[in-house]
Design a protein around this motif. Sequence first.
Motif, PDB file in Angstrom:
ATOM      1  N   ASN A  36      76.908  39.542  18.907  1.00 23.19           N
ATOM      2  CA  ASN A  36      78.339  39.283  19.071  1.00 23.19           C
ATOM      3  C   ASN A  36      78.608  37.895  19.641  1.00 23.19           C
ATOM      4  O   ASN A  36      79.695  37.624  20.132  1.00 23.19           O
ATOM      5  CB  ASN A  36      78.975  40.354  19.958  1.00 23.19           C
ATOM      6  N   GLY A  37      77.632  37.023  19.563  1.00 16.66           N
ATOM      7  CA  GLY A  37      77.780  35.677  20.127  1.00 16.66           C
ATOM      8  C   GLY A  37      78.413  34.705  19.154  1.00 16.66           C
ATOM      9  O   GLY A  37      78.633  34.998  17.984  1.00 16.66           O
ATOM     10  N   ALA A  38      78.707  33.544  19.682  1.00 14.78           N
ATOM     11  CA  ALA A  38      79.235  32.469  18.844  1.00 14.78           C
ATOM     12  C   ALA A  38      78.079  31.870  18.047  1.00 14.78           C
ATOM     13  O   ALA A  38      77.005  31.648  18.591  1.00 14.78           O
ATOM     14  CB  ALA A  38      79.874  31.397  19.719  1.00 14.78           C
ATOM     15  N   PRO A  39      78.266  31.622  16.766  1.00 14.73           N
ATOM     16  CA  PRO A  39      77.182  31.052  15.975  1.00 14.73           C
ATOM     17  C   PRO A  39      76.901  29.604  16.348  1.00 14.73           C
ATOM     18  O   PRO A  39      77.766  28.916  16.874  1.00 14.73           O
ATOM     19  CB  PRO A  39      77.699  31.145  14.543  1.00 14.73           C
ATOM     20  N   ALA A  40      75.675  29.176  16.059  1.00 11.98           N
ATOM     21  CA  ALA A  40      75.309  27.773  16.270  1.00 11.98           C
ATOM     22  C   ALA A  40      76.127  26.905  15.326  1.00 11.98           C
ATOM     23  O   ALA A  40      76.542  27.366  14.262  1.00 11.98           O
ATOM     24  CB  ALA A  40      73.815  27.591  16.002  1.00 11.98           C
ATOM     25  N   PRO A  41      76.359  25.669  15.688  1.00 14.70           N
ATOM     26  CA  PRO A  41      77.045  24.762  14.757  1.00 14.70           C
ATOM     27  C   PRO A  41      76.303  24.697  13.427  1.00 14.70           C
ATOM     28  O   PRO A  41      75.089  24.880  13.378  1.00 14.70           O
ATOM     29  CB  PRO A  41      76.989  23.412  15.473  1.00 14.70           C
ATOM     30  N   ALA A  42      77.031  24.448  12.352  1.00 13.06           N
ATOM     31  CA  ALA A  42      76.447  24.441  11.008  1.00 13.06           C
ATOM     32  C   ALA A  42      75.255  23.504  10.906  1.00 13.06           C
ATOM     33  O   ALA A  42      74.307  23.787  10.178  1.00 13.06           O
ATOM     34  CB  ALA A  42      77.515  24.068   9.987  1.00 13.06           C
ATOM     35  N   THR A  43      75.268  22.426  11.646  1.00  8.69           N
ATOM     36  CA  THR A  43      74.157  21.467  11.565  1.00  8.69           C
ATOM     37  C   THR A  43      72.883  22.020  12.179  1.00  8.69           C
ATOM     38  O   THR A  43      71.808  21.522  11.905  1.00  8.69           O
ATOM     39  CB  THR A  43      74.526  20.150  12.288  1.00  8.69           C
ATOM     40  N   GLY A  62      61.661  39.938  -1.121  1.00  7.47           N
ATOM     41  CA  GLY A  62      62.911  40.363  -0.509  1.00  7.47           C
ATOM     42  C   GLY A  62      63.928  39.250  -0.451  1.00  7.47           C
ATOM     43  O   GLY A  62      63.704  38.138  -0.933  1.00  7.47           O
ATOM     44  N   THR A  63      65.059  39.575   0.151  1.00  3.40           N
ATOM     45  CA  THR A  63      66.128  38.601   0.362  1.00  3.40           C
ATOM     46  C   THR A  63      66.469  38.557   1.840  1.00  3.40           C
ATOM     47  O   THR A  63      66.259  39.530   2.567  1.00  3.40           O
ATOM     48  CB  THR A  63      67.388  38.952  -0.454  1.00  3.40           C
ATOM     49  N   LEU A  64      67.027  37.436   2.275  1.00  9.06           N
ATOM     50  CA  LEU A  64      67.367  37.262   3.688  1.00  9.06           C
ATOM     51  C   LEU A  64      68.698  36.553   3.826  1.00  9.06           C
ATOM     52  O   LEU A  64      68.755  35.340   4.032  1.00  9.06           O
ATOM     53  CB  LEU A  64      66.279  36.466   4.417  1.00  9.06           C
ATOM     54  N   PRO A  65      69.810  37.294   3.706  1.00 10.44           N
ATOM     55  CA  PRO A  65      71.095  36.676   4.018  1.00 10.44           C
ATOM     56  C   PRO A  65      71.204  36.467   5.538  1.00 10.44           C
ATOM     57  O   PRO A  65      70.885  37.366   6.303  1.00 10.44           O
ATOM     58  CB  PRO A  65      72.134  37.687   3.536  1.00 10.44           C
ATOM     59  N   VAL A  66      71.626  35.299   5.922  1.00  9.96           N
ATOM     60  CA  VAL A  66      71.754  34.937   7.332  1.00  9.96           C
ATOM     61  C   VAL A  66      73.047  34.164   7.502  1.00  9.96           C
ATOM     62  O   VAL A  66      73.355  33.290   6.696  1.00  9.96           O
ATOM     63  CB  VAL A  66      70.576  34.037   7.773  1.00  9.96           C
ATOM     64  N   GLY A  67      73.791  34.470   8.556  1.00  4.50           N
ATOM     65  CA  GLY A  67      74.958  33.647   8.821  1.00  4.50           C
ATOM     66  C   GLY A  67      75.984  34.303   9.712  1.00  4.50           C
ATOM     67  O   GLY A  67      75.832  35.456  10.121  1.00  4.50           O
ATOM     68  N   THR A  71      84.253  38.360  11.421  1.00  6.46           N
ATOM     69  CA  THR A  71      84.752  39.057  12.607  1.00  6.46           C
ATOM     70  C   THR A  71      84.122  38.548  13.894  1.00  6.46           C
ATOM     71  O   THR A  71      84.436  39.028  14.968  1.00  6.46           O
ATOM     72  CB  THR A  71      84.480  40.566  12.480  1.00  6.46           C
ATOM     73  N   GLY A  72      83.226  37.571  13.784  1.00  8.86           N
ATOM     74  CA  GLY A  72      82.516  37.038  14.939  1.00  8.86           C
ATOM     75  C   GLY A  72      81.088  37.544  14.970  1.00  8.86           C
ATOM     76  O   GLY A  72      80.762  38.562  14.385  1.00  8.86           O
ATOM     77  N   GLY A  73      80.246  36.815  15.633  1.00  8.69           N
ATOM     78  CA  GLY A  73      78.845  37.194  15.705  1.00  8.69           C
ATOM     79  C   GLY A  73      78.040  36.619  14.562  1.00  8.69           C
ATOM     80  O   GLY A  73      78.537  35.850  13.741  1.00  8.69           O
ATOM     81  N   TRP A  74      76.793  37.022  14.516  1.00 12.31           N
ATOM     82  CA  TRP A  74      75.825  36.462  13.583  1.00 12.31           C
ATOM     83  C   TRP A  74      74.974  37.601  13.054  1.00 12.31           C
ATOM     84  O   TRP A  74      74.599  38.512  13.799  1.00 12.31           O
ATOM     85  CB  TRP A  74      74.959  35.464  14.341  1.00 12.31           C
ATOM     86  N   LEU A  75      74.655  37.561  11.766  1.00 13.33           N
ATOM     87  CA  LEU A  75      73.864  38.612  11.136  1.00 13.33           C
ATOM     88  C   LEU A  75      72.643  38.016  10.456  1.00 13.33           C
ATOM     89  O   LEU A  75      72.742  37.023   9.736  1.00 13.33           O
ATOM     90  CB  LEU A  75      74.704  39.349  10.083  1.00 13.33           C
TER      91      LEU A  75
END
Length: 87
Positions: A36-43, A62-67, A71-75
Amino acid sequence: MVQEALTNVVRHSAASEVTVHLHQDDRGLRVEVLDNGAPAPATQAEGQGIRGMRERVRLLDGTLPVGPLETGGWLVRADLPKEGIAW
């Protein structure tokens, strides 16, 4: 993958909560790490840790969606097909 994702939560997200979900079915295994944290800057979003996870997941077809989530947070989610996993 879970260890690396949790390390990234601690180092980069300032999350107060993280959840790890595992789901196995006839297609394979899904592993999700959600914070539920703020994501790192895109860079900074795709560092060596994520690249390493992608390589390991790719070796298992496999596949690894990340981002960040709307709604906030990071998956971080790994979908590993049954054929690629040694059961």
